[in-house]
Design a protein around this motif. Sequence first.
Motif, PDB file in Angstrom:
ATOM      1  N   CYS A  93       0.837  -1.206   0.000  1.00 64.20           N
ATOM      2  CA  CYS A  93       0.000   0.000   0.000  1.00 64.20           C
ATOM      3  C   CYS A  93       0.871   1.255   0.000  1.00 64.20           C
ATOM      4  N   LYS A  94       1.871   1.282   0.877  1.00 68.08           N
ATOM      5  CA  LYS A  94       2.748   2.453   0.972  1.00 68.08           C
ATOM      6  C   LYS A  94       3.500   2.686  -0.328  1.00 68.08           C
ATOM      7  N   ALA A  95       4.001   1.606  -0.943  1.00 71.27           N
ATOM      8  CA  ALA A  95       4.738   1.745  -2.198  1.00 71.27           C
ATOM      9  C   ALA A  95       3.843   2.316  -3.296  1.00 71.27           C
ATOM     10  N   PHE A  96       2.596   1.847  -3.362  1.00 66.53           N
ATOM     11  CA  PHE A  96       1.660   2.341  -4.372  1.00 66.53           C
ATOM     12  C   PHE A  96       1.373   3.826  -4.153  1.00 66.53           C
ATOM     13  N   LEU A  97       1.098   4.203  -2.900  1.00 69.16           N
ATOM     14  CA  LEU A  97       0.787   5.599  -2.601  1.00 69.16           C
ATOM     15  C   LEU A  97       1.997   6.508  -2.820  1.00 69.16           C
ATOM     16  N   ASP A  98       3.190   6.007  -2.552  1.00 69.86           N
ATOM     17  CA  ASP A  98       4.402   6.797  -2.823  1.00 69.86           C
ATOM     18  C   ASP A  98       4.524   7.090  -4.316  1.00 69.86           C
ATOM     19  N   GLU A  99       4.153   6.102  -5.134  1.00 71.22           N
ATOM     20  CA  GLU A  99       4.211   6.305  -6.581  1.00 71.22           C
ATOM     21  C   GLU A  99       3.131   7.292  -7.029  1.00 71.22           C
ATOM     22  N   VAL A 100       1.948   7.199  -6.443  1.00 69.71           N
ATOM     23  CA  VAL A 100       0.882   8.152  -6.753  1.00 69.71           C
ATOM     24  C   VAL A 100       1.332   9.567  -6.403  1.00 69.71           C
ATOM     25  N   LYS A 101       1.936   9.714  -5.239  1.00 66.88           N
ATOM     26  CA  LYS A 101       2.411  11.024  -4.809  1.00 66.88           C
ATOM     27  C   LYS A 101       3.472  11.554  -5.774  1.00 66.88           C
ATOM     28  N   ARG A 102       4.366  10.696  -6.214  1.00 67.16           N
ATOM     29  CA  ARG A 102       5.415  11.122  -7.158  1.00 67.16           C
ATOM     30  C   ARG A 102       4.792  11.625  -8.453  1.00 67.16           C
ATOM     31  N   GLN A 103       3.772  10.907  -8.952  1.00 71.78           N
ATOM     32  CA  GLN A 103       3.130  11.311 -10.200  1.00 71.78           C
ATOM     33  C   GLN A 103       2.374  12.631 -10.040  1.00 71.78           C
ATOM     34  N   ILE A 104       1.708  12.825  -8.896  1.00 67.00           N
ATOM     35  CA  ILE A 104       0.993  14.076  -8.659  1.00 67.00           C
ATOM     36  C   ILE A 104       1.958  15.252  -8.631  1.00 67.00           C
ATOM     37  N   LEU A 105       3.076  15.083  -7.933  1.00 65.06           N
ATOM     38  CA  LEU A 105       4.064  16.162  -7.864  1.00 65.06           C
ATOM     39  C   LEU A 105       4.649  16.453  -9.237  1.00 65.06           C
ATOM     40  N   GLU A 106       4.860  15.405 -10.009  1.00 66.30           N
ATOM     41  CA  GLU A 106       5.462  15.569 -11.338  1.00 66.30           C
ATOM     42  C   GLU A 106       4.508  16.252 -12.312  1.00 66.30           C
ATOM     43  N   GLN A 107       3.216  15.892 -12.235  1.00 65.32           N
ATOM     44  CA  GLN A 107       2.247  16.386 -13.212  1.00 65.32           C
ATOM     45  C   GLN A 107       1.576  17.705 -12.814  1.00 65.32           C
ATOM     46  N   LEU A 108       1.421  17.947 -11.495  1.00 68.58           N
ATOM     47  CA  LEU A 108       0.655  19.110 -11.066  1.00 68.58           C
ATOM     48  C   LEU A 108       1.491  20.222 -10.459  1.00 68.58           C
ATOM     49  N   ALA A 109       2.594  19.894  -9.827  1.00 72.57           N
ATOM     50  CA  ALA A 109       3.419  20.921  -9.178  1.00 72.57           C
ATOM     51  C   ALA A 109       4.334  21.576 -10.197  1.00 72.57           C
ATOM     52  N   GLU A 110       4.209  22.902 -10.370  1.00 70.17           N
ATOM     53  CA  GLU A 110       5.005  23.616 -11.368  1.00 70.17           C
ATOM     54  C   GLU A 110       6.226  24.304 -10.767  1.00 70.17           C
ATOM     55  N   THR A 111       6.211  24.508  -9.453  1.00 69.16           N
ATOM     56  CA  THR A 111       7.335  25.167  -8.791  1.00 69.16           C
ATOM     57  C   THR A 111       7.669  24.404  -7.512  1.00 69.16           C
ATOM     58  N   GLU A 112       8.801  24.749  -6.911  1.00 71.48           N
ATOM     59  CA  GLU A 112       9.177  24.124  -5.652  1.00 71.48           C
ATOM     60  C   GLU A 112       8.185  24.484  -4.552  1.00 71.48           C
ATOM     61  N   GLU A 113       7.645  25.714  -4.618  1.00 73.58           N
ATOM     62  CA  GLU A 113       6.655  26.128  -3.631  1.00 73.58           C
ATOM     63  C   GLU A 113       5.387  25.286  -3.736  1.00 73.58           C
ATOM     64  N   GLU A 114       4.942  25.031  -4.973  1.00 68.36           N
ATOM     65  CA  GLU A 114       3.751  24.211  -5.165  1.00 68.36           C
ATOM     66  C   GLU A 114       4.019  22.772  -4.735  1.00 68.36           C
ATOM     67  N   LYS A 115       5.231  22.280  -5.005  1.00 70.16           N
ATOM     68  CA  LYS A 115       5.596  20.931  -4.577  1.00 70.16           C
ATOM     69  C   LYS A 115       5.509  20.813  -3.058  1.00 70.16           C
TER      70      LYS A 115
END
Length: 369
Positions: free
Chosen positions: A337-359
């Motif tokens: 579960c943790k590994a899956f959610l870590d990957e989801v979090k990585r994808q969200i940060l990669e696709q939605l966060a445009e700056t370090e502040e947003e990350k």
Amino acid sequence: MEFTVKYGAWKRQWLNANEMTASEVATMDFARKILDTPAPRVHSWNFHAKSHPVGAEFIIMDKAEGVPLSQVWDTMELPEKLKVIVALTSLQKRWSSVSFSHYGSLYYAGDVQSPTGSHYIKDAKLSKVLSLSLAKLRAGIGASLTQYLQAIGSREMKAIQSIEPPKQIALFCGPNLYRPSTEKKLTALAWYQQIVNSLIPTDAAITKPCLWHNDLHDKNIFVDPHNPEKITGIIDCHNPDPALLDWDGLEPETLDLAPRPKLSGLFAEERATAMREYTVQTGVPFPFNFSEEEIERIKLDSDGAVAGTELVAKVKEDMGELWPDKGFIEHERYDDCKAFLDEVKRQILEQLAETEEEKAEYERYWPFE
């Protein structure tokens, strides 16, 4: 005899867990002894975390007999399903048969002290005297539904101002999604306080104070696996905030009053339906006048919340049994579960966060830590 241990510290942190634990115990006892509901028997409980070696609120109670209805419903024949529905209707009739003088939550009289006073319930079937009251950050007791719902709003305002709100598992939040804030919540509650009276049904039979189960789904209903139309247990009994009726007709597209319908040429039944919908949509004038800027902000928040909710729904679908329902996951599935959610979090940060502040902001809102 099998027992279930339920820890109050795992409950929602928005309200004091000890009060919720104490109320849940009293409510289950009342439902079982007075309303003849197959609720679990409680053997011991603790609602003061610091006073017990466990270090948490807990309830030790009988394990519900039978199996969840969700496990057998799809395999049941229609006559069996009808018998379950009739049995549930009979239970609900018992719940509504006892009406209280005030709105509030049930406690044993010695468990809490309410600054707003208590209204006691004495019955030979109960080992202790039950008190109908609410204390501290919970809603104050009310002689009317309006008073009670207003008190809920006041309680939530105090909670928002004094308690760090829990992170939302129902939706993802962030810069391109919904951004919760104390100011937004307090504003919404202030509006709620002004319109709450207009939201209450006028039928006294609907609004009378009685015990009810507002989460009666097939996982909270237990049945005999060999005789599935026999209900053997009801769990998660509690005294909920009175539910408001949902309107299942046409929804207005704007906040403006609906135009009077043209009735000429309609049959009698069609005329009655048209007038009923018109009456509902033009009952009480909406008390707020929003500026264009406010409307745009509300729309952005709404769109962001919908997007965040849809994103959670997609992740939940993809994870299947690995999804931590209500924040919990079995020990043997934790690493996956943790590994899956870590990957989801990585994808969200990669696709939605445009700056370090947003990350950093997405990191702050991330609910699975």
